[in-house]
Design an enzyme around this catalytic site. Structure first.
Site, PDB file in Angstrom:
ATOM      1  CD  GLU A  69      -3.314   0.283   2.007  1.00 29.70           C
ATOM      2  OE1 GLU A  69      -4.019  -0.731   1.882  1.00 29.70           O
ATOM      3  OE2 GLU A  69      -3.408   1.057   2.976  1.00 29.70           O
ATOM      4  CG  HIS A  90       7.236 -29.884   1.162  1.00 28.71           C
ATOM      5  ND1 HIS A  90       7.875 -31.049   0.793  1.00 28.71           N
ATOM      6  CD2 HIS A  90       7.902 -29.433   2.254  1.00 28.71           C
ATOM      7  CE1 HIS A  90       8.864 -31.300   1.648  1.00 28.71           C
ATOM      8  NE2 HIS A  90       8.908 -30.327   2.543  1.00 28.71           N
ATOM      9  CE  LYS A 137     -10.755   2.870   3.405  1.00 27.81           C
ATOM     10  NZ  LYS A 137     -10.257   3.622   4.547  1.00 27.81           N
TER      11      LYS A 137
HETATM   12  O1  PA5 Z   1      -2.989   1.633   5.973  1.00 34.74           O
HETATM   13  C1  PA5 Z   1      -4.039   2.200   5.766  1.00 34.74           C
HETATM   14  O2  PA5 Z   1      -4.151   3.436   5.799  1.00 34.74           O
HETATM   15  C2  PA5 Z   1      -5.299   1.402   5.481  1.00 34.74           C
HETATM   16  O3  PA5 Z   1      -5.001   0.045   5.331  1.00 34.74           O
HETATM   17  C3  PA5 Z   1      -6.287   1.569   6.616  1.00 34.74           C
HETATM   18  O4  PA5 Z   1      -5.730   1.108   7.803  1.00 34.74           O
HETATM   19  C4  PA5 Z   1      -7.588   0.813   6.328  1.00 34.74           C
HETATM   20  O5  PA5 Z   1      -8.108   1.222   5.091  1.00 34.74           O
HETATM   21  C5  PA5 Z   1      -8.609   1.079   7.424  1.00 34.74           C
HETATM   22  O6  PA5 Z   1      -8.848   2.462   7.554  1.00 34.74           O
HETATM   23  P1  PA5 Z   1      -9.445   3.069   8.869  1.00 34.74           P
HETATM   24  O7  PA5 Z   1      -8.500   2.841   9.972  1.00 34.74           O
HETATM   25  O8  PA5 Z   1      -9.642   4.519   8.567  1.00 34.74           O
HETATM   26  O9  PA5 Z   1     -10.755   2.376   9.121  1.00 34.74           O
END
Ligand code: PA5
Length: 464
Positions: free
Chosen positions: A294, A323, A437
């Protein structure tokens, strides 16, 4: 700190790989570039843009977490995290490393640890409904974790849980079973907490989900199940100190980032496998997969140009995946690096009994321990990969304890922001995830987002 994490990267370099792999001269040549990346990360840190660096030093949050865990938290035998992505993976990594290793076969009742921590990071009704039916609500504390306070998965879980709590307890009882971890000011979760007087812990505004494991996001679940969060934070501080060096060869996070960057951009190896030779470190590999993907997978660079960069992180388990996957790693395309996670001193070990001494195919195992076997398999796999010109490196923890895990998590976070600089992208944002989202909001009818969702496309399904 005497028990320090070690990065062995010899098998990334061409002298060990029969000419394939990274030329040591290229590593040297990147030393200045790394120093620039280090300086830019330091600038952003000082400007308050990169908040995770401060987390190991925040005594106020540490105290709030401790007070909650040792106070109200003691009234519950089951803690349940409702969260997703960066709001869930850190708690799983900490639990698997320091309390309950990853197992495939044993069910929860056989995992004898108490208090329990469950992390519900999905909205599949076939898991959530039966889970809520099975647990004793009277014993359960729900920690709703969302930085934005608006993520559809987490908020829908919250609404389901809230409804069950509301039907089971009076107002006061309902509140007692909830604690929110969210932005200190913004978001609907914060508003609900204020209106309904629900306990909360803050996520600093400059700390994004995937960099939040050392904030209350990871610390509260960890403290609730008895993890030594002071040792965890001390390990992270030690790593921060080590990574203050601008000398590439002395900075473990710098070496990790530069080697992976060179592998991707100069050796055409964009697949980064993290393979744990410890059931306890399986969750760390999963947590890292999100962090690396990410943070680095981006369409635009910091100048706004289209670049579409980013390595693909994968996870594997040793010896299990020898394996399953290792045939591909040995003989498939030269498009991968393998990072082994291993432990010098395993807390627990098991001797293989001597038996069938007249059968050499079995007798050699007797008298060794399972830990020795696992370690031999890791070394053999690393050597075999190197023999075939396949880049690999090893991250070695002296022990799996809170201090070591603090070092490892901090190192990988720092490596990620260095890598962001090397790729020229912002590792702190996630515009691709945000679009998904928003489309979900539209499809679910959230006001203001329907236009985003547009018309449902014609289905083109294969019919019988
Ligand atoms: O790393 C990130 O920013 C995302 O993976 C968020 O943690 C995830 O989308 C969840 O978002 P939030 O904490 O706002 O619910």
């Amino acid at each position: 700190m005497s028990d320090r994490l070690v990065l062995d990267y010899n098998n990334m370099l061409s002298p060990r790989l029969g000419g394939r792999g990274i030329d040591p001269a290229r590593l040297e040549a990147l030393a200045d570039r790394f120093a620039q990346a280090h300086a830019e990360v330091a600038r952003r840190r000082d400007a308050g843009e990169i908040g995770f660096f401060q987390l190991p030093y925040q005594s106020e949050v540490r105290e709030q977490v401790g007070n909650f865990a040792n106070g109200l938290g003691q009234a519950f035998g089951t803690a349940v995290v409702l969260g997703i992505g960066g709001s869930a993976l850190g708690a799983v990594a900490l639990r698997e490393a320091l309390v309950k290793p990853h197992w495939n076969e044993l069910d929860d009742d056989a995992r004898d640890y108490f208090p329990r921590l469950y992390v519900l990071d999905n909205v599949d009704p076939s898991t959530l409904g039966p889970f809520l039916d099975r647990i004793d609500l009277g014993q359960a504390l729900f920690n709703v974790i969302s930085k934005s306070g608006s993520t559809a998965e987490t908020m829908s879980q919250f609404l389901v849980v809230r409804d069950r709590l509301g039907r089971t307890f009076d107002d006061d009882g309902y509140r007692r079973h909830l604690v929110f971890t969210t932005d200190p000011e913004k978001g609907v979760l914060r508003r609900i907490a204020r209106d309904e007087q629900i306990a909360t812990l803050p996520i600093p505004p400059n700390v994004g989900g995937r960099f939040s494991v050392l904030s209350a996001v990871g610390l509260l679940p960890a403290a609730l199940i008895g993890i030594d969060i002071d040792a965890l934070l001390a390990g992270a501080r030690d790593m921060d100190e080590r990574c203050s060096s601008t000398q590439l060869r002395e900075n473990p996070a710098g070496l990790f980032a530069v080697l992976q960057y060179l592998a991707d951009t100069e050796q055409r190896a964009p697949m980064h496998v993290m393979m744990s030779y410890s059931d306890r470190l399986h969750g760390v590999a999963d947590w890292f997969r999100q962090l690396w993907a990410e943070s680095l997978g981006k369409e635009k660079n910091r100048a706004g140009e289209t670049v579409n960069v980013g390595p693909t992180p994968l996870k594997a388990m040793g010896a299990t995946d020898q394996h399953s996957q290792v045939q591909l790693y040995m003989e498939g395309p030269y498009d991968k690096t393998i990072t082994f996670l291993t432990v010098d001193q395993r807390g627990e070990d098991l001797e293989v009994p001597k038996a069938y001494e007249d059968m050499p195919e079995l007798a050699y195992l007797g008298g060794h321990t399972m830990g020795e076997l696992l370690s031999a398999e890791r070394q053999a796999t690393a050597r075999a990969l190197a023999h075939r010109g396949r880049m690999n490196m090893t991250l070695r923890l002296p022990r799996v304890d809170a201090g070591g895990i603090g070092q490892l998590l901090m190192m990988l976070q720092i490596a990620t922001v260095y890598a962001g600089e090397l790729y020229g992208v912002d590792p702190l944002d996630q515009p691709g995830v945000e679009l998904g989202k928003q489309l979900t909001y539209g499809l679910m009818g959230r006001p203001g987002y329907q236009a985003e969702a547009g018309e449902a496309p014609d289905p083109h399904w294969m019919s019988e």
